[in-house]
Design a protein around this motif. Structure first.
Motif, PDB file in Angstrom:
ATOM      1  N   ASN A 168      50.294 -37.699 -14.575  1.00 13.52           N
ATOM      2  CA  ASN A 168      49.617 -38.859 -14.010  1.00 13.52           C
ATOM      3  C   ASN A 168      50.583 -39.689 -13.170  1.00 13.52           C
ATOM      4  OD1 ASN A 168      47.207 -38.231 -15.331  1.00 13.52           O
ATOM      5  ND2 ASN A 168      47.783 -39.390 -17.155  1.00 13.52           N
ATOM      6  N   GLY A 169      50.067 -40.301 -12.110  1.00 12.15           N
ATOM      7  CA  GLY A 169      50.878 -41.225 -11.340  1.00 12.15           C
ATOM      8  C   GLY A 169      51.222 -42.465 -12.153  1.00 12.15           C
ATOM      9  N   TRP A 170      52.305 -43.094 -11.803  1.00 12.99           N
ATOM     10  CA  TRP A 170      52.774 -44.271 -12.543  1.00 12.99           C
ATOM     11  C   TRP A 170      51.826 -45.444 -12.336  1.00 12.99           C
ATOM     12  CZ3 TRP A 170      55.666 -48.895 -10.881  1.00 12.99           C
ATOM     13  CH2 TRP A 170      56.231 -49.588 -11.968  1.00 12.99           C
ATOM     14  N   PHE A 171      51.706 -46.297 -13.341  1.00 12.45           N
ATOM     15  CA  PHE A 171      50.885 -47.489 -13.186  1.00 12.45           C
ATOM     16  C   PHE A 171      51.591 -48.691 -13.794  1.00 12.45           C
ATOM     17  CE2 PHE A 171      49.760 -45.580 -17.199  1.00 12.45           C
ATOM     18  CZ  PHE A 171      49.640 -46.650 -18.071  1.00 12.45           C
ATOM     19  N   ASP A 172      51.351 -49.842 -13.150  1.00 12.49           N
ATOM     20  CA  ASP A 172      51.966 -51.082 -13.616  1.00 12.49           C
ATOM     21  C   ASP A 172      51.179 -52.247 -13.040  1.00 12.49           C
ATOM     22  OD1 ASP A 172      53.492 -53.211 -14.372  1.00 12.49           O
ATOM     23  OD2 ASP A 172      55.379 -52.433 -13.581  1.00 12.49           O
ATOM     24  N   SER A 174      51.932 -55.374 -13.498  1.00 11.00           N
ATOM     25  CA  SER A 174      52.719 -56.595 -13.643  1.00 11.00           C
ATOM     26  C   SER A 174      52.949 -57.346 -12.337  1.00 11.00           C
ATOM     27  CB  SER A 174      54.060 -56.272 -14.300  1.00 11.00           C
ATOM     28  OG  SER A 174      54.792 -55.347 -13.508  1.00 11.00           O
ATOM     29  N   VAL A 175      53.210 -56.612 -11.228  1.00 16.98           N
ATOM     30  CA  VAL A 175      53.518 -57.302  -9.973  1.00 16.98           C
ATOM     31  C   VAL A 175      52.816 -56.618  -8.811  1.00 16.98           C
ATOM     32  CG1 VAL A 175      55.770 -58.211 -10.678  1.00 16.98           C
ATOM     33  CG2 VAL A 175      55.619 -55.913  -9.718  1.00 16.98           C
ATOM     34  N   CYS A 176      52.497 -57.385  -7.765  1.00 18.94           N
ATOM     35  CA  CYS A 176      51.776 -56.839  -6.614  1.00 18.94           C
ATOM     36  C   CYS A 176      52.608 -55.848  -5.813  1.00 18.94           C
ATOM     37  CB  CYS A 176      51.318 -57.969  -5.690  1.00 18.94           C
ATOM     38  SG  CYS A 176      49.606 -58.496  -5.967  1.00 18.94           S
ATOM     39  N   THR A 177      53.904 -55.963  -5.844  1.00 21.05           N
ATOM     40  CA  THR A 177      54.753 -55.103  -5.019  1.00 21.05           C
ATOM     41  C   THR A 177      55.250 -53.876  -5.775  1.00 21.05           C
ATOM     42  OG1 THR A 177      56.680 -56.422  -5.642  1.00 21.05           O
ATOM     43  CG2 THR A 177      55.520 -57.025  -3.612  1.00 21.05           C
ATOM     44  N   SER A 178      54.684 -53.606  -6.925  1.00 19.86           N
ATOM     45  CA  SER A 178      55.137 -52.471  -7.730  1.00 19.86           C
ATOM     46  C   SER A 178      54.193 -51.293  -7.505  1.00 19.86           C
ATOM     47  CB  SER A 178      55.165 -52.859  -9.209  1.00 19.86           C
ATOM     48  OG  SER A 178      55.602 -51.783 -10.002  1.00 19.86           O
ATOM     49  N   PRO A 179      54.579 -50.291  -6.685  1.00 15.57           N
ATOM     50  CA  PRO A 179      53.616 -49.260  -6.265  1.00 15.57           C
ATOM     51  C   PRO A 179      53.394 -48.193  -7.331  1.00 15.57           C
ATOM     52  CG  PRO A 179      55.742 -48.801  -5.311  1.00 15.57           C
ATOM     53  CD  PRO A 179      55.884 -50.125  -6.031  1.00 15.57           C
ATOM     54  N   PRO A 180      52.143 -47.824  -7.578  1.00 14.11           N
ATOM     55  CA  PRO A 180      51.897 -46.632  -8.377  1.00 14.11           C
ATOM     56  C   PRO A 180      52.086 -45.383  -7.518  1.00 14.11           C
ATOM     57  CG  PRO A 180      49.822 -47.571  -7.682  1.00 14.11           C
ATOM     58  CD  PRO A 180      50.907 -48.474  -7.155  1.00 14.11           C
ATOM     59  N   GLY A 181      51.840 -44.195  -8.076  1.00 16.88           N
ATOM     60  CA  GLY A 181      52.020 -42.966  -7.318  1.00 16.88           C
ATOM     61  C   GLY A 181      50.834 -42.040  -7.467  1.00 16.88           C
ATOM     62  N   ASN A 182      50.799 -40.989  -6.625  1.00 22.29           N
ATOM     63  CA  ASN A 182      49.751 -39.982  -6.716  1.00 22.29           C
ATOM     64  C   ASN A 182      49.876 -39.168  -7.995  1.00 22.29           C
ATOM     65  OD1 ASN A 182      48.842 -40.726  -4.147  1.00 22.29           O
ATOM     66  ND2 ASN A 182      50.176 -39.245  -3.139  1.00 22.29           N
ATOM     67  N   GLY A 183      48.765 -38.575  -8.421  1.00 20.79           N
ATOM     68  CA  GLY A 183      48.812 -37.639  -9.532  1.00 20.79           C
ATOM     69  C   GLY A 183      49.422 -36.316  -9.092  1.00 20.79           C
ATOM     70  N   GLY A 184      50.008 -35.590 -10.026  1.00 23.31           N
ATOM     71  CA  GLY A 184      50.601 -34.296  -9.728  1.00 23.31           C
ATOM     72  C   GLY A 184      49.570 -33.180  -9.739  1.00 23.31           C
TER      73      GLY A 184
END
Length: 435
Positions: A168-172, A174-184
């Motif tokens: 799974n892509g990362w999720f957070d 907490s902050v607007c500038t913290s990017p999640p990522g695509n799934g593998g």
């Protein structure tokens, strides 16, 4: 050079085999008890062709098998857990490697451990049965999920009853500038020949976060390179193939949108892809946005099949299931699932092969008996009742003197008025009763 696709239509030809199964000593691995080794890698290093590595339930690090014809199997109980990559390479023509009942989870660090399974440069027979294989999930430093499996130049690969997933892509939040990522991706394949029976293959979910940096899509379940000249083949039976869902984004400062779903099966137009009784789905999109700044925006659904089209058989499948390990002389349950009225049969051999036979709607994994294929076993097992499930008792055979383990290859098939249809396969590692 990788051999071209083998497509045989004669029953006489499919009796050719690609190698003998394990028939040697047993090396035990247990992280918390008396055994030859506490980790799998030193057991692999000590093993010689024909040995069986018996892994007790526990936690283990990733390992590499380079050019050895072995059986690696998790014993009864919980699946042994491998943290890091299983890397298989240089399995030669005429050799057979069997891996069964392991659970592998990729790690983001080090980079060499991100995938759950890599198979490369291996024209020999590789059988993966009853395993759970998941790529590394995304992290703050590496937000994209990783592939579950990567196959390159592997021309005799068969999976059965496996669960395969991209990270799974990362999720957070907490902050607007913290990017999640695509799934593998669930798995990527290049210049490989694959049979997939009774498996669940999914792309990883797109990252979910409180971000203004765009939508993040789910991973594709299966991606195949366009490489027919080098023998690219996928046959899938009774398998679920689904792209990962899109990630959700929501930032009160910007106008984010929901992520797209991943594709189910992505293939080049000239590949040889055969499907029998599979479910192939695109991933679901997600919905995101800011009701105060532009409203709610939904991503796009993934496409079930991109490219192709594949060849799809119009008959139903036949499933075979049994334990992956048993002691010699013990009784175990063997189950066939199919259509009521099916007359079911079983090939039960000490050898394995790989031959796509379109007129039999499948890939021959356990060869039809020949003069050198091993001891005769009962072939006809009965008729599937109205419930759709036929359950029979199977007795694990005795082992030859001085042999501590053998791996057998079993494959079901049925015969109707419209001909023979191959069913799924399984491996059974028979162990000495003292182990």
């Amino acid at each position: 050079m990788v051999p071209r696709l083998r497509m045989w239509t004669s029953a006489l030809l499919v009796t050719l085999t690609s190698g003998l199964a394990s028939a040697g000593n047993v090396i035990t691995v247990d992280d918390s008890g008396p055994a030859h080794f506490a980790q799998i890698q030193p057991a692999v290093d000590a093993a010689v062709d024909g040995d069986t590595i018996l892994v007790k339930p526990g936690s283990y690090t990733g390992f590499t098998i380079d050019g050895k014809a072995l059986t690696v199997v998790g014993d009864d109980g919980a699946l042994p857990t491998v943290s890091g990559r299983i890397w298989i390479k240089n399995i030669a023509v005429g050799s057979t490697l069997s891996v069964a009942r392991l659970k592998a989870q990729g790690l983001q660090s080090p980079a060499s451990a991100q995938k759950a399974l890599t198979i490369a440069s291996s024209p020999g027979a590789i059988r993966i049965v009853g395993c759970e294989l998941t790529g590394a999930p995304g992290t703050g430093s590496f937000p994209t999920g990783r592939q579950g499996i990567e196959l390159t130049n592997a021309t005799d690969i068969a999976f059965a009853a496996c669960t395969i997933a991209g990270g799974n892509g990362w999720f957070d939040f907490s902050v607007c500038t913290s990017p999640p990522g695509n799934g593998g991706a669930g798995f990527l394949s290049q210049s490989s020949m694959i049979a997939l029976y009774d498996c669940d293959v999914r792309g990883g979910r797109g990252g979910t976060g409180n971000t203004a940096m765009g939508a993040y899509r789910g991973g594709d379940a299966i991606t195949l390179s366009d490489d027919l000249e080098l023998g690219e083949l996928l046959f899938a039976s009774r398998s679920h193939i689904e792209g990962g869902g899109g990630g959700i984004t929501n930032c009160l400062l910007e106008d984010p949108q929901g992520g797209d779903g991943g594709h189910g099966l992505t293939m080049g137009g000239t590949l040889s892809v055969h499907l029998l009784d599979d479910t192939v789905l695109g991933g679901f999109p997600s919905t995101g946005g800011n009701p105060f700044r532009g409203g709610i925006v939904t991503g796009t659904s993934g496409t079930p099949i991109v490219g192709g089209p594949p060849f799809q058989y119009v008959v139903s499948s036949l499933e075979l299931s049994l334990p992956a390990v048993a002691r010699a002389g013990t009784f175990l349950t063997l189950t066939f699932a199919g259509d009521p009225g099916d007359h079911v049969y079983l090939n039960d051999e000490l050898t394995t092969t790989f031959a796509l036979v379109p007129s039999w709607r499948g890939v021959v994994i356990a060869p039809f008996p020949s003069a050198t294929s091993g001891p005769a076993r009962a072939r006809r097992w009965g008729v599937i009742p109205a419930s759709g499930v036929l359950t029979q008792v199977y007795r694990a055979p005795a082992l030859p003197a001085g042999v501590e383990a053998q791996t057998r290859f079993l494959q079901a098939y049925r015969i109707r008025a419209n001909g023979l249809t191959l069913g799924s396969f399984a491996t059974l590692t028979v162990l000495d009763s003292s182990l």
